[in-house]
Design a protein around this motif. Structure first.
Motif, PDB file in Angstrom:
ATOM      1  N   GLN A 114       1.002  -1.137   0.043  1.00 25.60           N
ATOM      2  CA  GLN A 114       0.075  -0.025  -0.029  1.00 25.60           C
ATOM      3  C   GLN A 114       0.885   1.089  -0.219  1.00 25.60           C
ATOM      4  OE1 GLN A 114      -3.278   0.759   2.502  1.00 25.60           O
ATOM      5  NE2 GLN A 114      -4.472  -1.056   1.633  1.00 25.60           N
ATOM      6  N   ILE A 115       1.997   1.331   0.710  1.00 26.44           N
ATOM      7  CA  ILE A 115       2.864   2.281   0.766  1.00 26.44           C
ATOM      8  C   ILE A 115       3.311   2.723  -0.776  1.00 26.44           C
ATOM      9  CG2 ILE A 115       5.052   3.068   1.419  1.00 26.44           C
ATOM     10  CD1 ILE A 115       4.923   1.507   4.025  1.00 26.44           C
ATOM     11  N   ALA A 116       3.660   1.802  -1.645  1.00 29.88           N
ATOM     12  CA  ALA A 116       3.956   2.019  -2.784  1.00 29.88           C
ATOM     13  C   ALA A 116       2.968   2.579  -3.832  1.00 29.88           C
ATOM     14  CB  ALA A 116       4.706   0.797  -3.425  1.00 29.88           C
ATOM     15  N   ALA A 117       1.699   1.754  -3.646  1.00 32.31           N
ATOM     16  CA  ALA A 117       0.606   1.777  -4.626  1.00 32.31           C
ATOM     17  C   ALA A 117      -0.180   3.115  -4.274  1.00 32.31           C
ATOM     18  CB  ALA A 117      -0.369   0.563  -4.480  1.00 32.31           C
ATOM     19  N   LYS A 118      -0.182   3.751  -2.935  1.00 31.96           N
ATOM     20  CA  LYS A 118      -1.214   4.509  -2.710  1.00 31.96           C
ATOM     21  C   LYS A 118      -0.377   5.965  -2.466  1.00 31.96           C
ATOM     22  CE  LYS A 118      -4.733   4.283   0.104  1.00 31.96           C
ATOM     23  NZ  LYS A 118      -5.548   3.956   1.223  1.00 31.96           N
ATOM     24  N   LEU A 119       0.917   5.790  -1.961  1.00 38.16           N
ATOM     25  CA  LEU A 119       1.836   6.918  -1.732  1.00 38.16           C
ATOM     26  C   LEU A 119       2.851   7.107  -2.572  1.00 38.16           C
ATOM     27  CD1 LEU A 119       2.453   6.522   2.181  1.00 38.16           C
ATOM     28  CD2 LEU A 119       0.452   7.703   1.032  1.00 38.16           C
ATOM     29  N   GLY A 120       3.423   6.042  -3.404  1.00 35.78           N
ATOM     30  CA  GLY A 120       4.185   6.373  -4.385  1.00 35.78           C
ATOM     31  C   GLY A 120       5.435   6.416  -3.473  1.00 35.78           C
ATOM     32  N   ALA A 121       5.610   5.914  -2.499  1.00 36.79           N
ATOM     33  CA  ALA A 121       6.775   6.455  -1.531  1.00 36.79           C
ATOM     34  C   ALA A 121       7.322   4.977  -0.927  1.00 36.79           C
ATOM     35  CB  ALA A 121       6.223   7.250  -0.164  1.00 36.79           C
ATOM     36  N   ASP A 122       8.297   5.464   0.123  1.00 40.32           N
ATOM     37  CA  ASP A 122       9.073   4.407   0.828  1.00 40.32           C
ATOM     38  C   ASP A 122       8.574   4.250   2.372  1.00 40.32           C
ATOM     39  OD1 ASP A 122      10.751   6.230   1.703  1.00 40.32           O
ATOM     40  OD2 ASP A 122      12.346   5.656   0.196  1.00 40.32           O
ATOM     41  N   ARG A 123       9.535   3.492   2.984  1.00 39.88           N
ATOM     42  CA  ARG A 123       9.286   3.553   4.360  1.00 39.88           C
ATOM     43  C   ARG A 123       9.650   4.806   5.285  1.00 39.88           C
ATOM     44  NH1 ARG A 123      10.584  -2.770   6.710  1.00 39.88           N
ATOM     45  NH2 ARG A 123       8.975  -3.825   5.239  1.00 39.88           N
ATOM     46  N   VAL A 124      10.721   5.274   4.690  1.00 40.35           N
ATOM     47  CA  VAL A 124      11.286   6.300   5.312  1.00 40.35           C
ATOM     48  C   VAL A 124      10.740   7.616   5.266  1.00 40.35           C
ATOM     49  CG1 VAL A 124      13.393   7.742   5.140  1.00 40.35           C
ATOM     50  CG2 VAL A 124      13.754   5.744   4.819  1.00 40.35           C
ATOM     51  N   ALA A 125       9.834   7.862   4.109  1.00 41.46           N
ATOM     52  CA  ALA A 125       8.999   8.935   3.545  1.00 41.46           C
ATOM     53  C   ALA A 125       7.940   8.905   4.323  1.00 41.46           C
ATOM     54  CB  ALA A 125       8.748   9.062   2.076  1.00 41.46           C
ATOM     55  N   THR A 126       7.416   7.568   4.701  1.00 43.69           N
ATOM     56  CA  THR A 126       6.056   7.167   5.489  1.00 43.69           C
ATOM     57  C   THR A 126       6.331   7.693   6.983  1.00 43.69           C
ATOM     58  OG1 THR A 126       5.508   5.520   3.875  1.00 43.69           O
ATOM     59  CG2 THR A 126       4.458   5.677   6.090  1.00 43.69           C
ATOM     60  N   LEU A 127       7.506   7.529   7.411  1.00 43.53           N
ATOM     61  CA  LEU A 127       7.680   7.997   8.979  1.00 43.53           C
ATOM     62  C   LEU A 127       7.985   9.245   8.986  1.00 43.53           C
ATOM     63  CD1 LEU A 127      10.659   5.037   9.640  1.00 43.53           C
ATOM     64  CD2 LEU A 127       7.928   5.211  10.653  1.00 43.53           C
ATOM     65  N   GLU A 128       8.466   9.998   8.049  1.00 44.42           N
ATOM     66  CA  GLU A 128       8.439  11.203   7.903  1.00 44.42           C
ATOM     67  C   GLU A 128       7.116  12.042   8.013  1.00 44.42           C
ATOM     68  OE1 GLU A 128       9.644  15.083   8.418  1.00 44.42           O
ATOM     69  OE2 GLU A 128      10.811  13.389   8.820  1.00 44.42           O
ATOM     70  N   GLN A 129       6.387  11.725   7.066  1.00 41.53           N
ATOM     71  CA  GLN A 129       5.085  11.999   7.085  1.00 41.53           C
ATOM     72  C   GLN A 129       4.077  11.993   8.317  1.00 41.53           C
ATOM     73  OE1 GLN A 129       2.966  10.548   3.632  1.00 41.53           O
ATOM     74  NE2 GLN A 129       1.122  11.604   4.126  1.00 41.53           N
ATOM     75  N   VAL A 130       4.413  10.619   8.954  1.00 38.66           N
ATOM     76  CA  VAL A 130       3.729  10.702  10.359  1.00 38.66           C
ATOM     77  C   VAL A 130       4.389  11.682  11.319  1.00 38.66           C
ATOM     78  CG1 VAL A 130       3.578   9.143  12.297  1.00 38.66           C
ATOM     79  CG2 VAL A 130       3.219   8.095  10.031  1.00 38.66           C
ATOM     80  N   ARG A 131       5.437  11.906  11.367  1.00 41.89           N
ATOM     81  CA  ARG A 131       6.011  12.819  12.378  1.00 41.89           C
ATOM     82  C   ARG A 131       5.700  14.174  11.971  1.00 41.89           C
ATOM     83  NH1 ARG A 131      10.713   9.900  10.740  1.00 41.89           N
ATOM     84  NH2 ARG A 131      11.707   8.374  12.187  1.00 41.89           N
ATOM     85  N   ARG A 132       5.615  14.623  10.707  1.00 38.37           N
ATOM     86  CA  ARG A 132       5.284  15.796  10.463  1.00 38.37           C
ATOM     87  C   ARG A 132       3.542  16.269  10.733  1.00 38.37           C
ATOM     88  NH1 ARG A 132       2.905  17.542   5.829  1.00 38.37           N
ATOM     89  NH2 ARG A 132       3.644  15.557   4.733  1.00 38.37           N
ATOM     90  N   VAL A 133       2.876  15.279  10.335  1.00 40.91           N
ATOM     91  CA  VAL A 133       1.390  15.666  10.586  1.00 40.91           C
ATOM     92  C   VAL A 133       0.984  15.383  11.720  1.00 40.91           C
ATOM     93  CG1 VAL A 133      -0.899  14.711   9.582  1.00 40.91           C
ATOM     94  CG2 VAL A 133       1.038  14.898   7.926  1.00 40.91           C
ATOM     95  N   VAL A 134       1.227  14.233  12.517  1.00 42.67           N
ATOM     96  CA  VAL A 134       1.114  14.005  14.040  1.00 42.67           C
ATOM     97  C   VAL A 134       1.456  15.508  14.677  1.00 42.67           C
ATOM     98  CG1 VAL A 134       1.468  12.764  15.968  1.00 42.67           C
ATOM     99  CG2 VAL A 134       1.061  11.586  13.752  1.00 42.67           C
ATOM    100  N   GLY A 135       2.734  15.940  14.550  1.00 49.08           N
ATOM    101  CA  GLY A 135       3.119  17.118  15.258  1.00 49.08           C
ATOM    102  C   GLY A 135       2.308  18.148  15.050  1.00 49.08           C
ATOM    103  N   TYR A 136       1.986  18.164  13.559  1.00 49.30           N
ATOM    104  CA  TYR A 136       0.899  19.657  13.225  1.00 49.30           C
ATOM    105  C   TYR A 136      -0.444  19.310  14.035  1.00 49.30           C
ATOM    106  CZ  TYR A 136      -1.716  22.289  10.226  1.00 49.30           C
ATOM    107  OH  TYR A 136      -2.620  23.375   9.824  1.00 49.30           O
ATOM    108  N   ALA A 137      -0.979  18.115  14.067  1.00 46.63           N
ATOM    109  CA  ALA A 137      -2.343  17.988  14.829  1.00 46.63           C
ATOM    110  C   ALA A 137      -2.169  18.330  16.264  1.00 46.63           C
ATOM    111  CB  ALA A 137      -2.685  16.469  14.493  1.00 46.63           C
ATOM    112  N   ARG A 138      -0.927  18.055  16.744  1.00 46.87           N
ATOM    113  CA  ARG A 138      -0.872  18.081  18.298  1.00 46.87           C
ATOM    114  C   ARG A 138      -0.548  19.579  18.513  1.00 46.87           C
ATOM    115  NH1 ARG A 138      -2.256  16.631  22.084  1.00 46.87           N
ATOM    116  NH2 ARG A 138      -0.667  16.580  23.336  1.00 46.87           N
ATOM    117  N   ASP A 139       0.209  20.286  17.837  1.00 54.67           N
ATOM    118  CA  ASP A 139       0.593  21.826  17.813  1.00 54.67           C
ATOM    119  C   ASP A 139      -0.737  22.490  17.805  1.00 54.67           C
ATOM    120  OD1 ASP A 139       3.055  21.286  18.058  1.00 54.67           O
ATOM    121  OD2 ASP A 139       3.332  21.883  15.947  1.00 54.67           O
ATOM    122  N   ASN A 140      -1.864  21.857  17.173  1.00 51.86           N
ATOM    123  CA  ASN A 140      -3.296  22.643  17.083  1.00 51.86           C
ATOM    124  C   ASN A 140      -4.190  22.213  18.190  1.00 51.86           C
ATOM    125  OD1 ASN A 140      -3.649  24.515  14.512  1.00 51.86           O
ATOM    126  ND2 ASN A 140      -2.370  22.862  13.832  1.00 51.86           N
TER     127      ASN A 140
END
Length: 392
Positions: A114-140
């Motif tokens: 699913q990471i490849a098919a839906k995101l066109g990404a890899d595990r490293v990029a997926t982890l970075e996206q989690v850190r960024r968006v979760v942090g954004y939600a918490r900041d709000n």
């Protein structure tokens, strides 16, 4: 582990089991189901009245109408946490903020396919996206659960990395999703146990029912350490649906003595409200809320129940504000016929009883169903008249 009271106790911790109802989100994703704002609000109120303390109310990123519907639920002031479901995108979080929810479930693919098919990404990029968006939600100011879509096909070590990234960014929960329904109870237990050993975050299990195992898998996940269970009323949801709220709540109480806070007599009403809004009928034999769950026809069963309810019934209908009901039909025996006639305050001899039973069985076969009380009375009159004529 042993279940008891309102908590599930293990060797080193005591956990409360919380049911997170996603009828208004995943349930509405069932083909052809579309709730109006009024229907969403009615369902949310019924859920809160029934003791559900977490309601996943919808997907804010769907647009203005969905945001308005979720906001209406938030503004109803229900005794429940209202949650918005989001993709792992800051724009989805912005929509959730507009809806007024206090918590979001931000979901991201976790399996390599699913990471490849839906995101066109890899595990490293997926982890970075989690850190960024979760942090954004918490900041709000939002509480955050991270949903691992397709967790059941993901590498366990990567799931642990996802959980670690989510926790470091401020998330309080990780949702283990059996998105494609590929688990059995043993596999569900093993997966959740491995994650439980690696984190102290809340763990929620979200099971789909393609193989008819969603309830069993959910119970196994809870026994392995899950603190939350994702459920829908009458199992409504994509494809074959999700783990049914009523089944999980009652199984936890019946099998393990675990009270989730659900008000059991309200389950029938919640099912009726959801079924009406979804334009779906509740199957007669649906576990817990089906019309026939406490209905008996078999002569052997009815005879046993009349002598001692425990002989053929483990669930007590009084827990749900219901009672036993006996149906007269092809499989009825003399005990059921005699009990019904006594209830109708008519007498019958042993020979008359046998004759009535034979006629009842014949009627049931010819008409493909149960035999109404009025029909039994008509048969009784005919048999009684014939008996009196023969006796003259």
């Amino acid at each position: 582990m042993a279940f008891g009271g309102t908590t599930l106790s293990g060797s080193s911790q005591t956990r409360q089991i919380v049911l997170n109802d996603t009828t208004l989100r995943d349930g509405e994703q069932a083909p052809g189901v579309a709730f109006s704002t009024a229907e969403k609000l009615s369902i949310a109120r019924a859920l809160a009245k029934a003791g559900i303390t977490e309601i996943e109310a919808g997907t804010p990123a769907m647009g203005h109408d969905e945001v308005s519907a979720i906001r209406a639920i938030v503004e109803a002031g229900l005794a429940a946490t209202i949650i918005g479901w989001c993709r792992m995108k800051s724009s989805d979080v912005d929509a959730a903020i507009d809806s007024g929810v206090s918590m979001v479930n931000v979901s991201i693919p976790s399996s390599d396919v699913q990471i490849a098919a839906k995101l066109g990404a890899d595990r490293v990029a997926t982890l970075e996206q989690v850190r960024r968006v979760v942090g954004y939600a918490r900041d709000n100011g939002l509480d955050v659960a991270v949903g691992g879509e397709d967790s059941s096909r993901a590498d366990v070590n990567f799931l642990i990395q996802l959980i670690t990234a989510a926790k470091d960014a401020g998330a309080r929960r990780f949702r283990v999703a059996d998105t494609l329904s590929v688990l059995d109870p043993d596999a569900a237990f093993a997966l959740v146990a491995a994650l439980r050993a690696a984190t102290d975050l809340e763990i929620e299990f979200h099971g789909h029912d393609d193989l008819g195992l969603a309830t069993a898998n959910t119970l196994a996940a809870i026994k392995a350490g899950a603190t939350h269970a994702s459920v829908t009323v009458i199992g409504l949801g994509e494809r074959a649906g999700n783990a049914p709220l009523e089944e999980v709540a009652v199984a936890l109480k019946q099998l393990y003595g675990c009270d989730t806070g659900v008000v059991l007599p309200d389950l029938d009403n919640v099912a009726a409200v959801v079924a009406a809004a979804a334009v779906r009928s509740v199957p007669l034999n649906k576990a817990i809320v089906g019309e026939h769950i406490f209905t008996h026809e078999s002569g052997i069963h009815v005879d046993g129940l009349l002598k001692d309810q425990r002989s053929y019934q483990a669930l007590d209908p009084r827990l749900f504000g219901r009672s036993n009901r006996f149906v007269v039909g092809k499989h009825s025996g003399l005990a059921a016929i005699t009990a019904l006639l006594n209830e109708l305050q008519v007498s019958v001899s042993a020979e008359e009883g046998k004759a009535i039973l034979a006629r009842v069985r014949q009627h049931a076969v010819e008409h493909k169903g149960g035999v109404a009380r009025e029909t039994v009375m008509a048969i009784w009159r005919e048999v009684r008249e014939r008996s009196m004529l023969n006796g003259m």
